[in-house]
Design a protein around this motif. Structure first.
Motif, PDB file in Angstrom:
ATOM      1  N   UNK A  55       0.335   5.855   3.984  1.00 17.31           N
ATOM      2  CA  UNK A  55      -0.404   4.683   4.436  1.00 17.31           C
ATOM      3  C   UNK A  55       0.097   3.381   3.848  1.00 17.31           C
ATOM      4  N   UNK A  56       0.600   3.431   2.605  1.00 14.07           N
ATOM      5  CA  UNK A  56       1.093   2.224   1.946  1.00 14.07           C
ATOM      6  C   UNK A  56       2.522   1.865   2.353  1.00 14.07           C
ATOM      7  N   UNK A  57       3.153   2.707   3.146  1.00 13.75           N
ATOM      8  CA  UNK A  57       4.512   2.422   3.590  1.00 13.75           C
ATOM      9  C   UNK A  57       5.585   2.788   2.592  1.00 13.75           C
ATOM     10  N   UNK A  58       5.249   3.573   1.562  1.00 14.31           N
ATOM     11  CA  UNK A  58       6.246   3.939   0.554  1.00 14.31           C
ATOM     12  C   UNK A  58       7.420   4.715   1.159  1.00 14.31           C
ATOM     13  N   UNK A  62      12.212   6.976   2.664  1.00  9.25           N
ATOM     14  CA  UNK A  62      12.143   8.077   1.695  1.00  9.25           C
ATOM     15  C   UNK A  62      11.542   9.300   2.362  1.00  9.25           C
ATOM     16  N   UNK A  63      11.673  10.433   1.696  1.00 10.02           N
ATOM     17  CA  UNK A  63      11.062  11.685   2.145  1.00 10.02           C
ATOM     18  C   UNK A  63      10.150  12.202   1.045  1.00 10.02           C
ATOM     19  N   UNK A  64       9.140  12.981   1.436  1.00  9.08           N
ATOM     20  CA  UNK A  64       8.170  13.489   0.471  1.00  9.08           C
ATOM     21  C   UNK A  64       7.829  14.932   0.821  1.00  9.08           C
ATOM     22  N   UNK A  65       7.881  15.808  -0.183  1.00  8.15           N
ATOM     23  CA  UNK A  65       7.430  17.177   0.019  1.00  8.15           C
ATOM     24  C   UNK A  65       6.046  17.328  -0.615  1.00  8.15           C
ATOM     25  N   UNK A  66       5.220  18.170   0.016  1.00  6.95           N
ATOM     26  CA  UNK A  66       3.824  18.359  -0.387  1.00  6.95           C
ATOM     27  C   UNK A  66       3.563  19.862  -0.489  1.00  6.95           C
ATOM     28  N   UNK A  79       4.856  16.914  -4.371  1.00  2.67           N
ATOM     29  CA  UNK A  79       4.997  15.460  -4.414  1.00  2.67           C
ATOM     30  C   UNK A  79       6.359  15.001  -4.911  1.00  2.67           C
ATOM     31  N   UNK A  80       7.402  15.760  -4.542  1.00  2.00           N
ATOM     32  CA  UNK A  80       8.767  15.318  -4.826  1.00  2.00           C
ATOM     33  C   UNK A  80       9.171  14.264  -3.798  1.00  2.00           C
ATOM     34  N   UNK A  81       9.564  13.102  -4.280  1.00  2.00           N
ATOM     35  CA  UNK A  81       9.962  11.999  -3.416  1.00  2.00           C
ATOM     36  C   UNK A  81      11.467  11.813  -3.512  1.00  2.00           C
ATOM     37  N   UNK A  82      12.114  11.748  -2.368  1.00  3.90           N
ATOM     38  CA  UNK A  82      13.570  11.599  -2.295  1.00  3.90           C
ATOM     39  C   UNK A  82      13.883  10.243  -1.666  1.00  3.90           C
ATOM     40  N   UNK A  84      17.961  10.131  -5.018  1.00  2.00           N
ATOM     41  CA  UNK A  84      17.270  10.303  -6.293  1.00  2.00           C
ATOM     42  C   UNK A  84      15.936  11.007  -6.041  1.00  2.00           C
ATOM     43  N   UNK A  85      15.579  11.925  -6.932  1.00  2.00           N
ATOM     44  CA  UNK A  85      14.311  12.633  -6.789  1.00  2.00           C
ATOM     45  C   UNK A  85      13.377  12.238  -7.930  1.00  2.00           C
ATOM     46  N   UNK A  86      12.193  11.784  -7.556  1.00  2.00           N
ATOM     47  CA  UNK A  86      11.138  11.505  -8.521  1.00  2.00           C
ATOM     48  C   UNK A  86       9.874  12.224  -8.043  1.00  2.00           C
TER      49      UNK A  86
END
Length: 375
Positions: free
Chosen positions: A138-141, A265-269, A272-275, A290-292
């Motif tokens: 929703x925040x556009x991250x 970016x991509x996000x796994x659920x 919550x790994x963000x690429x 980068x993965x955070x």
């Protein structure tokens, strides 16, 4: 009176099967709740430590309840929920809210007519990872969402079907029992689905209900999505395996259930790994990602759902999953069943707005209408 001194919410539980027993445990462990009664015609709990009744009506007549948790067979959900709402108690209704979209609309009408307090138990929405992922979207991250994929597969034991006959009958099946959770979360995370295509199979078990389904989705935002679900296939992939929601499922912390792909970016659920690309490199496929990990405080969905329900019962908050919201998920489930049966694309909005099916319908016999004329 302070918040901590508020009297506990007196809760009755309808249905003492697998889910009912889980709810009983959560109620007993919650500081703000009290297990007041259990209604189940075949109750065998020798350690109930509360009155037990053979029917919901007997329980409602005998006990002064604030709320009821309904975990009986799917086909009885609407009837039981309306009975409880008419008695003036708050209701936590296990998913699915009904076995058909038409039945779910009857529930929506009852909530509105009675000004009822009803929360539908799509418990995954209460998981902190889901709230964090929804905020990121929703925040556009992640930028503009272009695609999402979901997978749930686990091999259920034969006794799951032989020991509970309704698991093999219309109103059950992997779509309505399991994939309904994933479809609900995909709606919650990515918005309403505009169109659905589907194929389903029952060849692995040969039962009246499907054991495997594959869906293709187009969201109203323009994003595309897929969902594959099976209760006959061995796999480590799915929400139940990727979380510690219930001890019945081995926990695999490195697995995921959903992958959301955006232009930034991509996000796994739920891990919550963000690429994403580091600002120091070009934002294209030749650069390393980068993965955070997005920070979130861990907590189980069911305790969080119960805490939310206590506030719904007290009238201090609106339900996170209303009857109308859950009804839209059922419409998507039935639209998928129609797409699988006909081999055509189904317009979900047209399906929802079309003529209602018979009130005793099932997801195998969805309402008419909704086929895309161009499919």
């Amino acid at each position: 009176m302070t918040v901590s001194a508020r009297p506990p919410v007196r809760i009755g539980v309808v249905g003492a099967g697998f889910m009912g027993r889980q709810h009983i445990g959560f109620v007993r462990a919650a500081a703000g709740a009290a297990l007041a009664a259990i209604a189940d015609p075949a109750v065998t709990l020798t350690d109930a430590e509360c009155p037990t009744y053979p029917s919901t009506a007997r329980m409602l007549d005998a006990e002064q309840l604030d709320a009821v948790i309904i975990a009986n067979p799917n086909a009885l959900h609407v009837e039981t929920a309306v009975e409880c709402l008419e008695a003036g108690v708050a209701v936590l209704l296990e998913k699915p809210a009904a076995v058909s979209y038409a039945q779910s609309r009857r529930l929506v009408d009852a909530v509105e007519r009675l000004n009822g307090r009803l929360l539908v138990g799509h418990h995954r929405r209460h998981h902190p990872a889901v709230a964090r992922a929804r905020a990121a979207v929703g925040d556009g991250d992640l930028g503009q969402i272009v695609a999402v994929s979901a997978l749930w597969s686990a091999r259920k034991e034969p006794e799951y079907f032989t020991g509970t006959p309704w698991h093999s009958e219309p109103g059950a099946g992997v779509t309505l029992i399991n994939a309904v959770h994933d479809l609900d979360l995909l709606r919650h995370l990515c918005g309403e689905v505009a169109e659905v295509q589907a194929m389903q199979s029952s060849h692995a078990r040969g039962l009246e209900v499907e054991d495997t389904i594959s869906l293709s989705l187009r969201f109203e935002s323009g994003a595309l999505g897929t969902l594959l679900a099976s209760d006959a296939g061995v796999s480590p992939w799915g929400w139940d395996q990727a979380t510690e929601e219930t001890p019945a499922f081995p926990f695999l912390p490195d697995e995921v259930a959903y992958r959301i792909v955006g232009t930034r970016a991509a996000l796994s659920v739920p891990n919550l790994a963000k690429y994403a690309y580091d600002p120091s490199v070009p934002a294209d496929w030749h650069s390393p990602l980068s993965r955070t990990y997005l920070p979130v405080a861990p907590r189980g969905s069911f305790p969080a759902q119960l805490d939310h329900f206590l506030e719904v019962a007290r009238g201090t908050t609106e339900p996170l999953v209303s009857a109308d919201d859950a009804s839209r998920t059922l419409a998507l489930v039935e639209a998928a069943a129609l797409a699988a049966r006909t081999g055509r694309t189904v317009d979900v909005r047209r399906f929802r707005d079309g003529p209602p099916a018979d009130d005793g319908g099932s997801p195998d016999l969805p309402a008419p209408g909704g086929l895309d004329d161009g499919a």
